[in-house]
Design an enzyme around this catalytic site. Structure first.
Site, PDB file in Angstrom:
ATOM      1  N   LYS A 186       0.869  -1.347  -0.039  1.00 52.93           N
ATOM      2  CA  LYS A 186      -0.066   0.050   0.097  1.00 52.93           C
ATOM      3  C   LYS A 186       0.774   1.135   0.001  1.00 52.93           C
ATOM      4  O   LYS A 186       0.637   2.229  -0.784  1.00 52.93           O
ATOM      5  CB  LYS A 186      -0.794   0.058   1.313  1.00 52.93           C
ATOM      6  CG  LYS A 186      -1.698  -1.195   1.150  1.00 52.93           C
ATOM      7  CD  LYS A 186      -2.570  -0.962   2.601  1.00 52.93           C
ATOM      8  CE  LYS A 186      -1.763  -1.413   4.114  1.00 52.93           C
ATOM      9  NZ  LYS A 186      -1.271  -2.647   3.923  1.00 52.93           N
ATOM     10  N   GLY A 200       3.619  -0.850   8.574  1.00 53.58           N
ATOM     11  CA  GLY A 200       4.851  -0.542   8.291  1.00 53.58           C
ATOM     12  C   GLY A 200       4.793  -0.370   6.814  1.00 53.58           C
ATOM     13  O   GLY A 200       4.574  -1.469   6.055  1.00 53.58           O
ATOM     14  N   HIS A 201       4.832   0.718   6.297  1.00 54.98           N
ATOM     15  CA  HIS A 201       4.650   1.007   4.876  1.00 54.98           C
ATOM     16  C   HIS A 201       6.145   1.375   4.385  1.00 54.98           C
ATOM     17  O   HIS A 201       6.971   2.351   4.703  1.00 54.98           O
ATOM     18  CB  HIS A 201       3.646   2.168   4.657  1.00 54.98           C
ATOM     19  CG  HIS A 201       2.329   1.781   4.990  1.00 54.98           C
ATOM     20  ND1 HIS A 201       1.418   2.399   5.007  1.00 54.98           N
ATOM     21  CD2 HIS A 201       1.983   0.780   5.866  1.00 54.98           C
ATOM     22  CE1 HIS A 201       0.189   1.865   5.508  1.00 54.98           C
ATOM     23  NE2 HIS A 201       0.442   0.767   6.013  1.00 54.98           N
ATOM     24  N   GLN A 205      -2.993  -1.868   7.801  1.00 56.02           N
ATOM     25  CA  GLN A 205      -3.670  -3.002   7.718  1.00 56.02           C
ATOM     26  C   GLN A 205      -4.394  -3.488   6.557  1.00 56.02           C
ATOM     27  O   GLN A 205      -4.218  -2.988   5.465  1.00 56.02           O
ATOM     28  CB  GLN A 205      -4.540  -3.251   8.970  1.00 56.02           C
ATOM     29  CG  GLN A 205      -3.585  -3.151  10.299  1.00 56.02           C
ATOM     30  CD  GLN A 205      -3.126  -1.714  10.828  1.00 56.02           C
ATOM     31  OE1 GLN A 205      -4.198  -0.686  10.810  1.00 56.02           O
ATOM     32  NE2 GLN A 205      -2.074  -1.407  10.938  1.00 56.02           N
TER      33      GLN A 205
HETATM   34  P1  GDP Z   1       2.431  -2.284   2.947  1.00 59.08           P
HETATM   35  O1  GDP Z   1       2.243  -2.206   4.397  1.00 59.08           O
HETATM   36  O2  GDP Z   1       1.095  -2.736   2.511  1.00 59.08           O
HETATM   37  O3  GDP Z   1       2.753  -0.762   2.642  1.00 59.08           O
HETATM   38  O4  GDP Z   1       3.326  -3.039   2.613  1.00 59.08           O
HETATM   39  P2  GDP Z   1       4.882  -3.061   3.154  1.00 59.08           P
HETATM   40  O5  GDP Z   1       5.927  -1.928   2.610  1.00 59.08           O
HETATM   41  O6  GDP Z   1       4.912  -3.442   4.519  1.00 59.08           O
HETATM   42  O7  GDP Z   1       5.592  -4.743   2.307  1.00 59.08           O
HETATM   43  C1  GDP Z   1       5.541  -4.578   0.841  1.00 59.08           C
HETATM   44  C2  GDP Z   1       6.880  -4.840   0.697  1.00 59.08           C
HETATM   45  O8  GDP Z   1       7.202  -5.242  -0.757  1.00 59.08           O
HETATM   46  C3  GDP Z   1       8.006  -3.642   0.781  1.00 59.08           C
HETATM   47  O9  GDP Z   1       9.155  -3.870   1.175  1.00 59.08           O
HETATM   48  C4  GDP Z   1       7.833  -3.099  -0.484  1.00 59.08           C
HETATM   49  O10 GDP Z   1       9.019  -2.051  -0.902  1.00 59.08           O
HETATM   50  C5  GDP Z   1       8.071  -4.309  -1.352  1.00 59.08           C
HETATM   51  N1  GDP Z   1       7.056  -4.096  -2.840  1.00 59.08           N
HETATM   52  C6  GDP Z   1       6.120  -3.389  -3.022  1.00 59.08           C
HETATM   53  N2  GDP Z   1       5.835  -3.520  -4.196  1.00 59.08           N
HETATM   54  C7  GDP Z   1       6.508  -4.345  -4.850  1.00 59.08           C
HETATM   55  C8  GDP Z   1       6.740  -5.304  -6.118  1.00 59.08           C
HETATM   56  O11 GDP Z   1       5.868  -5.015  -6.826  1.00 59.08           O
HETATM   57  N3  GDP Z   1       7.617  -6.001  -6.158  1.00 59.08           N
HETATM   58  C9  GDP Z   1       8.665  -6.472  -5.399  1.00 59.08           C
HETATM   59  N4  GDP Z   1       9.349  -7.206  -5.495  1.00 59.08           N
HETATM   60  N5  GDP Z   1       8.655  -5.689  -4.228  1.00 59.08           N
HETATM   61  C10 GDP Z   1       7.566  -4.831  -3.760  1.00 59.08           C
HETATM   62  P1  IMO Z   2       0.288  -2.684   7.349  1.00 61.45           P
HETATM   63  O1  IMO Z   2      -0.284  -1.297   7.366  1.00 61.45           O
HETATM   64  C1  IMO Z   2       0.526  -6.656   8.581  1.00 61.45           C
HETATM   65  C2  IMO Z   2      -1.234  -7.659  12.613  1.00 61.45           C
HETATM   66  C3  IMO Z   2      -0.313  -8.071  13.695  1.00 61.45           C
HETATM   67  C4  IMO Z   2      -1.429  -8.856  14.320  1.00 61.45           C
HETATM   68  C5  IMO Z   2      -2.867  -8.137  14.470  1.00 61.45           C
HETATM   69  C6  IMO Z   2      -3.010  -7.396  15.464  1.00 61.45           C
HETATM   70  O2  IMO Z   2       2.128  -2.686   7.180  1.00 61.45           O
HETATM   71  O3  IMO Z   2      -0.205  -3.784   6.278  1.00 61.45           O
HETATM   72  P2  IMO Z   2      -2.032  -4.931  16.410  1.00 61.45           P
HETATM   73  O4  IMO Z   2      -0.718  -4.506  16.783  1.00 61.45           O
HETATM   74  O5  IMO Z   2      -2.621  -4.279  15.106  1.00 61.45           O
HETATM   75  O6  IMO Z   2      -2.871  -5.102  17.503  1.00 61.45           O
HETATM   76  O7  IMO Z   2      -1.725  -6.637  15.774  1.00 61.45           O
HETATM   77  O8  IMO Z   2      -2.608  -7.308  13.056  1.00 61.45           O
HETATM   78  N1  IMO Z   2      -1.026  -6.416  11.979  1.00 61.45           N
HETATM   79  C7  IMO Z   2      -0.683  -6.056  10.736  1.00 61.45           C
HETATM   80  N2  IMO Z   2       0.129  -7.400   9.950  1.00 61.45           N
HETATM   81  N3  IMO Z   2       0.612  -5.608   8.222  1.00 61.45           N
HETATM   82  C8  IMO Z   2       0.239  -4.520   9.219  1.00 61.45           C
HETATM   83  O9  IMO Z   2       0.253  -3.189   8.683  1.00 61.45           O
HETATM   84  C9  IMO Z   2      -0.241  -4.945  10.538  1.00 61.45           C
HETATM   85  N4  IMO Z   2      -0.878  -4.253  11.512  1.00 61.45           N
HETATM   86  C10 IMO Z   2      -1.120  -5.097  12.360  1.00 61.45           C
HETATM   87  O10 IMO Z   2       0.697  -8.673  13.135  1.00 61.45           O
HETATM   88  O11 IMO Z   2      -1.403 -10.110  13.985  1.00 61.45           O
HETATM   89 MG    MG Z   3       3.529  -3.330   6.029  1.00 63.74          MG
END
Ligand code: GDP
Ligand code: IMO
Ligand code: MG
Length: 428
Positions: free
Chosen positions: A16, A40-41, A222
């Site tokens: 996202k 964690g984005h 989430q």
């Molecule tokens: P979010 O929480 O939905 O914002 O996603 P996260 O950032 O936690 O996890 C997505 C991970 O995949 C991050 O490390 C991004 O840098 C990486 N990522 C996002 N889009 C792509 C993609 O199209 N390909 C690859 N290989 N990595 C990606």
């Molecule tokens: P993003 O925005 C993945 C999960 C936790 C746990 C449950 C409840 O990066 O997609 P909490 O601390 O919210 O009470 O935990 O939700 N969880 C996530 N898993 N991505 C997240 O955020 C999350 N935020 C919470 O691991 O299972």
């Molecule tokens: Mg994340």
């Protein structure tokens, strides 16, 4: 499109942050509406990685105003640290505002989260960021909001009373040490002057922007399966990470939302406990983890990995009304002979075409798979639909047809530039 919502459709970590950063190039405002620093984005710009927890992912675009909305539970200490990290990278933080209605996530919420998890019969595997306890206090109407922080004297009284109450809970129910209220008061005093200028009445500001036809992005944290009502309860978070969450969490009328973009990862991952029908507890799952670098951005925990579950995506569509899908991490699937996608659950001999609400049913569901052909090519350099291998196109088209939602954008790498746009509906 004035008001665009970006939401996760699985268990979070779909990418996202990356998508919001891409769309924010042309946005006037980016708003977080729920959750807290459990998110964690990750955003990668020219190979440099930024991990955002509380700040909207539009923050790297200094033209877009960034708002931590009313529905967020915001730990001000984490927020300031995150802003400091950005400044150290030479980025501006002047465009960040906090809603006066947002809840202040307190140090005692983090402590409570830890104690509750340690004592729980049914551990959720939370991020221990205090999210559940802060929402508990919010809905019990004893939470402290940012507008109260403006007047330190009254805030301090409220804080002292809250710590006193929490300490009773910590010592008598959990047999744990009490928290030091003096230290906490001093910590808040220290950040007061930094936080107060950021506090605004955001609901008017956001609604005015929409009225003026400005482009406003609402960034979900989430995802649907972690939704407090419609996720895999109780293994969920404590907010509504859906389009409906935008209405309550940002103060926007449902009729004002123009587009709901669901971010779908090309396979599934989950962090923490709870049922996961397509989970791969074998070398195939390990391969996805390694190729996709599936480790939590907030806690560093290895993410559980499995095949794409289209019942989950359909469920997300049902509760969100997705207008578009952005399919991410498609590049990670390169090199496989075959790729499976789940199109049904077999539970006690019966095949379901939707996700049942009873988690004990989901826990015993066996996935019904459609097996699709893989591709060998590295697609991370592809920038147009025509450049993609035929098998990859078929994979995308299968998702589109099964879910009856257009896949408007495909992400083939972590960097900002690694995208394929299929139409004009989702693009910067
Ligand atoms: P979010 O929480 O939905 O914002 O996603 P996260 O950032 O936690 O996890 C997505 C991970 O995949 C991050 O490390 C991004 O840098 C990486 N990522 C996002 N889009 C792509 C993609 O199209 N390909 C690859 N290989 N990595 C990606
Ligand atoms: P993003 O925005 C993945 C999960 C936790 C746990 C449950 C409840 O990066 O997609 P909490 O601390 O919210 O009470 O935990 O939700 N969880 C996530 N898993 N991505 C997240 O955020 C999350 N935020 C919470 O691991 O299972
Ligand atoms: Mg994340």
């Amino acid at each position: 499109m004035s008001a665009q919502v970006v939401v996760g459709t699985q268990w979070g970590d779909e990418g996202k942050g990356k998508i919001v950063d891409v769309l924010a190039e042309q946005a006037d405002m980016v708003v977080r509406f729920q959750g807290g620093d459990n998110a964690g984005h990750t955003v990668v710009v020219n190979g440099v990685k930024h991990v955002l927890h509380l700040l909207p992912s539009g923050v790297l675009r200094k033209e877009a105003q960034c708002i931590i909305g009313p529905g967020v539970v915001c730990n001000p200490f984490v927020l300031l640290k995150e802003m400091e990290t950005l400044r150290q990278s030479g980025l501006s933080t002047d465009h960040i505002k906090i809603s006066d209605r947002a809840q202040i996530l307190m140090p005692y919420h983090c402590y409570q989260d830890e104690l509750e998890e340690a004592a729980a019969q049914n551990k959720i595997g939370t991020t221990k960021r205090g999210i559940g306890p802060c929402y508990q206090d919010k809905y019990a109407r004893r939470g402290i909001r940012f507008h109260e922080f403006k007047n330190f004297e009254t805030f301090e009284k409220r804080l002292r009373y809250s710590v006193e109450q929490k300490n009773k809970l910590f010592t008598s129910v959990y047999g744990a040490k009490p928290m030091d209220v003096e230290e906490m008061v001093a910590q808040f005093k220290e950040i007061h002057d930094q936080i107060v200028p950021m506090i605004i009445e955001s609901t008017h500001v956001v609604n005015q922007a929409i009225k003026e036809n400005k482009r406003v992005l609402f960034e979900g944290a989430q995802a649907a399966m972690l939704d407090i009502n419609y996720g895999t309860y109780p293994y969920v978070t404590s907010s509504s990470p859906t389009a409906a969450g935008v209405t309550v969490g940002a103060g926007i009328a449902p009729s004002k939302i123009d587009q709901v973009i669901g971010v779908v990862k090309a396979y599934s991952t989950r962090v923490g406990e709870g049922p996961f029908v397509t989970e791969l507890l074998n070398e195939q799952g390990e391969l996805l983890r390694q190729q996709g670098f599936e480790y939590g951005a907030t806690t560093g925990r290895p993410r559980r990995c499995g095949w794409l579950d289209l019942l989950v995506v359909k469920h997300a569509d049902m509760i969100n009304g997705l207008t578009d899908i952005v399919l991410t991490k498609v590049d990670v699937l390169g090199g496989l002979d075959e790729i499976k996608v789940c199109i049904g659950y077999e539970i006690d001999g019966e095949v379901y075409d939707y996700v049942p609400s009873d988690q004990s049913d989901v826990a015993k569901a066996k996935p019904v798979y459609k097996v699709l052909q893989g591709w060998k090519e590295d697609i991370s350099k592809c920038r147009t639909w025509d450049e993609l291998p035929e098998a990859c196109k078929s994979y995308v088209e299968f998702i589109e047809q099964f879910c009856e939602i257009p896949v408007s954008m495909i992400s083939v790498g972590a960097d900002r530039e690694n995208n394929i746009y299929r139409n004009d509906r989702v693009r910067p």
